[in-house]
Design an enzyme around this catalytic site. Structure first.
Site, short mmCIF file in Angstrom:
data_model
loop_
_atom_site.label_atom_id
_atom_site.label_comp_id
_atom_site.label_asym_id
_atom_site.label_seq_id
_atom_site.Cartn_x
_atom_site.Cartn_y
_atom_site.Cartn_z
CG HIS A 182 -0.20 0.34 2.50
ND1 HIS A 182 0.52 -0.60 3.20
CD2 HIS A 182 -0.07 1.50 3.21
CE1 HIS A 182 1.05 -0.06 4.27
NE2 HIS A 182 0.72 1.22 4.30
NE ARG A 183 5.42 1.67 4.51
CZ ARG A 183 5.27 2.71 5.34
NH1 ARG A 183 5.29 3.93 4.86
NH2 ARG A 183 5.11 2.51 6.64
#
Length: 407
Positions: free
Chosen positions: A207-208
């Site tokens: 998700h980064r």
């Protein structure tokens, strides 16, 4: 303000709710929740209040969720400061490196209220990460620094934070994880729900921004997951889902078993029964050391080198490295036995108790004169922190670059 609700706990994201739940419960009537709404969604946030049996927020901010970082911080700081001016809490507690933590620390400092920073001293030394800027700024504003490990304490001392303001408390994630793990029967039901067999699947999360905002990086990660020799369960973060659509990667992702975001208990249950974890999450780097599972960290760097140094995690960057580590870890029949007997580097599960004790001591000390907010207290590091200072600085000069599982 009376002794009731005189300690303000500022939070706004799911990890903050999870990690501060024990502290809030321990504070009892002395604590009050100030919720910025940085993650404002019943599915993703408010359900966490119910799960951890927390009271409703005393203050809920407006106009924060979904906005640009600069707007989130400025609006939250203004609204919190206005509230603090009216109610005058004796102490403000913030957690970690979120926009909410920075806003809470700024608002308290502007109002002359002592700030206690939980999970202080983490450093990635990567200024491209918004979290790195947030956590460093909070360190400048905080009066008491609750560092999870001696490594974190060493970071603070090397930056000029006085020893008397630093305490090594452990990380509250240890007790939160142990509390949230489902029992045997419930875990069996969860595995059945997702059609999985124990130790025969990989659990992955990405998700980064460094991974989701770069189409080539995201495609490489997806391709590496597709090449795994055992099933991959992939809870899809909203940011990741949007990037997959924008970059035209839906066909590639269709080869992986995708599911919506999971509640914390379900995620932990699946993680504790997976053969391997793959993620860019900071929290999973802590949780893997508690549930004793190997983790492949897909990131440029990490603010949690303890997971690498203790042998639970390995950090990789490129597609071939991900594939190589999957193959190597799955082929190591002794790894599970080794990790089960390896101690968690993030504490003994009593961090919430220690932090609560510190918070109550500060609040009960009354108003402290400018520049001497902690003058009447004897907040000193434990012996290993002093030793860890020199060791930690040496480690920082030669940081853990990649890690090596179970060595």
């Amino acid at each position: 303000m009376s002794a009731k609700n005189d300690i303000a706990v500022v939070l706004g994201t799911r990890p903050e709710i999870i990690k501060l739940a024990g502290v809030i419960r321990n504070l009892g009537s002395r604590g009050s929740i100030h919720y910025t709404g940085q993650h404002y969604d019943d599915e993703l946030s408010e359900s966490f209040f119910r799960t951890f049996k927390l009271p409703a927020p005393q203050l809920l901010l407006n106009g924060i969720s979904g906005e640009h970082r600069s707007i989130q911080i400025s609006r939250a700081t203004y609204q919190l400061a206005e509230h603090f001016r009216r109610v005058s809490p004796r102490l403000v507690i913030v957690q970690g490196d979120t926009n909410s933590a920075l806003a809470g620390a700024q608002a308290a400092n502007y109002c002359g209220i002592p700030v206690l920073h939980v999970e202080a001293g983490l450093r990635s030394n990567d200024r491209n990460m918004p979290e790195e800027i947030n956590r460093r700024l909070v360190s400048v504003l905080a009066d008491v620094h609750c560092a999870p490990t001696s490594w974190n304490a060493a970071n603070l001392v090397s930056e000029g934070i006085p020893l008397y303001a630093v305490r090594v408390t452990g990380n509250t994630i240890v007790e939160a994880t142990c509390e949230s793990l489902p029992g045997v029967e419930e875990s069996r039901e969860i595995l059945g729900k997702y059609g999985l067999c124990e130790n025969e699947f990989i659990l992955a999360t990405i998700h980064r921004p460094e991974n989701t905002d770069d189409p080539q990086r995201l495609a490489e990660i997806i391709d590496a997951l597709c090449e795994a020799p055992i099933p991959v369960l992939f809870p899809v973060h909203p940011r990741t889902a949007e990037s997959v659509r924008a970059f035209g990667l839906a066909d590639r992702l269709s080869r992986i078993r995708r599911v919506p975001p999971l509640d914390y208990s379900t995620f932990l249950s699946l993680a504790s029964h997976a053969r391997l974890l793959i993620s860019d999450s900071g929290g999973i780097q802590e949780e893997c050391t508690i549930i004793k599972k190997p983790l492949v960290v897909v990131r440029r760097n990490t603010e949690r080198p303890e997971a690498l140094a203790s042998g639970f995690a390995v950090r990789v960057r490129h597609r071939h490295e991900i594939s190589e580590e999957i193959t190597r870890i799955l082929a190591n029949s002794e790894l599970a036995r080794i990790l089960v007997n390896r101690p968690c580097p993030f504490g003994d599960g009593k961090a919430s108790e220690r932090i609560t004790e510190i918070a109550l001591a500060v609040a009960d000390g009354g108003a402290l004169p400018p520049g001497e907010r902690l003058g009447e207290f004897s907040y000193t590091c434990e012996p290993q922190v002093v030793q860890g200072g020199a060791v930690g600085r040496a480690l920082l000069r030669s940081p853990v670059q990649r890690g090596s599982l179970a060595q």
